[in-house]
Scaffold this motif. Structure first.
Motif, PDB file in Angstrom:
ATOM      1  N   TRP A 167      96.869 114.741  89.147  1.00 28.20           N
ATOM      2  CA  TRP A 167      96.905 113.249  88.999  1.00 28.20           C
ATOM      3  C   TRP A 167      96.661 112.933  90.704  1.00 28.20           C
ATOM      4  N   ASP A 186      97.317 119.686  85.256  1.00 31.23           N
ATOM      5  CA  ASP A 186      96.645 118.498  85.236  1.00 31.23           C
ATOM      6  C   ASP A 186      96.912 117.628  86.390  1.00 31.23           C
ATOM      7  N   GLY A 188     102.944 116.572  77.813  1.00 28.60           N
ATOM      8  CA  GLY A 188     102.847 116.567  78.989  1.00 28.60           C
ATOM      9  C   GLY A 188     104.007 117.141  79.968  1.00 28.60           C
ATOM     10  N   LYS A 236      84.451 117.404  80.255  1.00 25.41           N
ATOM     11  CA  LYS A 236      85.041 118.827  80.201  1.00 25.41           C
ATOM     12  C   LYS A 236      83.900 119.875  80.268  1.00 25.41           C
ATOM     13  N   ASN A 291      92.449 112.299  87.295  1.00 28.38           N
ATOM     14  CA  ASN A 291      92.859 113.607  87.437  1.00 28.38           C
ATOM     15  C   ASN A 291      92.048 114.815  87.096  1.00 28.38           C
ATOM     16  N   GLU A 350      94.109 114.241  73.483  1.00 32.69           N
ATOM     17  CA  GLU A 350      92.969 114.389  74.159  1.00 32.69           C
ATOM     18  C   GLU A 350      91.849 114.589  72.979  1.00 32.69           C
ATOM     19  N   LYS A 405      91.419 110.599  76.891  1.00 29.44           N
ATOM     20  CA  LYS A 405      92.811 111.213  77.133  1.00 29.44           C
ATOM     21  C   LYS A 405      93.734 110.037  77.065  1.00 29.44           C
ATOM     22  N   GLN A 418      98.050 109.768  77.873  1.00 30.29           N
ATOM     23  CA  GLN A 418      99.379 110.444  78.578  1.00 30.29           C
ATOM     24  C   GLN A 418     100.354 109.111  78.434  1.00 30.29           C
ATOM     25  N   GLU A 465      92.446 124.466  82.526  1.00 31.59           N
ATOM     26  CA  GLU A 465      93.157 124.745  81.387  1.00 31.59           C
ATOM     27  C   GLU A 465      92.804 126.042  80.748  1.00 31.59           C
ATOM     28  N   ASN A 522      91.555 118.492  85.886  1.00 30.75           N
ATOM     29  CA  ASN A 522      92.447 119.243  84.850  1.00 30.75           C
ATOM     30  C   ASN A 522      91.666 120.569  84.655  1.00 30.75           C
TER      31      ASN A 522
END
Length: 227
Positions: free
Chosen positions: A105, A103, A137, A222, A79, A163, A185, A187, A83, A81
Motif C-alpha cells: 500500500w 500487497d 490479509g 490484474k 496497492n 477479491e 478488492k 480489505q 502473488e 500486488n
C-alpha cells in the motif's frame, strides 16, 4: 450435376468434421496442477467517516449520524500486488487453489493468504473468465506516524480480505496461459486518528489516540501468467 453437388457437399462435411475433431484434440480436457504468477495494481475508492468518539470495539465500520462525524477521509490508498497461486485444474472450465503474495500500500503492506475459485466460461483459445479470492490479509509493516495531510494511519491491523475479477484468458501455448482481468478488492482493517478535546494540545501530526474499524475498497487490473 447432382453427383458433383453431392460429392462437393460430402467433401465439405468431411473437412468440417476433420477440422472440429482437430480442434477437440488440440484443446483436450485436462486435470492437472497449475501455477500462476500475477501482478496487479488497484486504486482506493470511497470515503471513511471518522467518529468523534473511540469505537475500536466494533466489529464493523460504524454507521454515523452527521453530529457524530469528526471528519471524512478519502481513501486515496493504492496497492501494488505480486502473488503466486498454486491450484488444481479439475477440467478446462474450473480450477481452485491457494494463493499468497505481497500487497504494497502507500504507507503499509499486507501478506494475503487466500482460497481461489476460478471459472473459464468457454473452451476456446480466448475465453471470458472470472475468479473469486477469499482469505486473510496479514500485516507486514506499518507506518508509525500519521499522514501529513489527513493526520491518520491507514490499515493498522490484519483482517479478512476478498477479491473478485472478470476478464479474459488467452491460451498462448499448450502449457502457458495469460490472464487479464479487472478486479474489485476489499480489505477489512482499522484506522487510527486523533480526537482533540477543548483545552488539549494538538499532537495529531505525531500521535493518534483513537481507532475504529474500516473497510477499504479498491478497483484495479490484474495480469497473470499460468503455467
Amino acid at each position: 450435376m447432382k453427383r458433383l453437388i453431392t460429392l462437393f457437399i460430402a467433401i465439405i462435411l468431411i473437412v468440417s468434421i476433420t477440422h472440429v475433431q482437430a480442434q477437440r484434440n488440440r484443446i483436450q480436457q485436462e486435470s492437472k496442477f497449475v501455477f500462476m504468477t500475477s501482478l496487479a495494481y488497484a486504486t482506493g475508492a470511497g470515503d471513511i467517516q471518522l467518529a468523534n468518539y473511540d469505537c475500536h470495539e466494533l466489529l464493523l465500520p460504524p454507521t454515523l449520524e452527521p453530529s457524530q462525524i469528526l471528519k471524512t477521509v478519502r481513501n486515496k490508498n493504492y496497492n501494488i500486488n505480486v502473488e503466486q497461486l498454486i491450484g488444481y485444474q479439475f477440467n478446462n472450465f474450473f480450477y481452485m487453489g491457494l494463493g499468497t503474495g505481497i500487497d504494497f500500500w502507500k504507507h503499509t503492506a499486507f501478506v494475503p493468504l487466500y482460497l481461489n475459485l476460478s471459472v473459464n466460461m468457454m473452451q476456446t483459445r480466448v475465453a471470458p473468465t472470472a475468479f473469486l479470492n477469499l482469505g486473510w490479509g496479514f500485516k507486514w509493516y506499518l507506518s508509525s506516524r500519521p499522514e501529513i495531510t489527513t493526520r491518520v494511519i491507514h490499515a493498522t491491523n490484519q483482517g479478512p480480505m476478498g477479491e473478485a475479477g472478470l476478464g479474459v484468458r488467452i491460451q498462448l501455448t499448450d502449457k502457458v496461459t495469460m490472464l487479464i482481468a479487472g478486479t474489485y478488492k476489499l480489505q477489512y482493517s482499522k484506522i487510527r486518528y486523533s480526537i482533540i478535546h477543548d483545552g488539549e494540545d494538538d499532537f495529531s501530526a505525531d500521535l493518534t489516540n483513537s481507532i475504529q474499524p474500516a473497510l477499504y475498497h479498491f478497483g484495479g487490473v490484474k495480469v497473470g501468467i499460468m503455467y
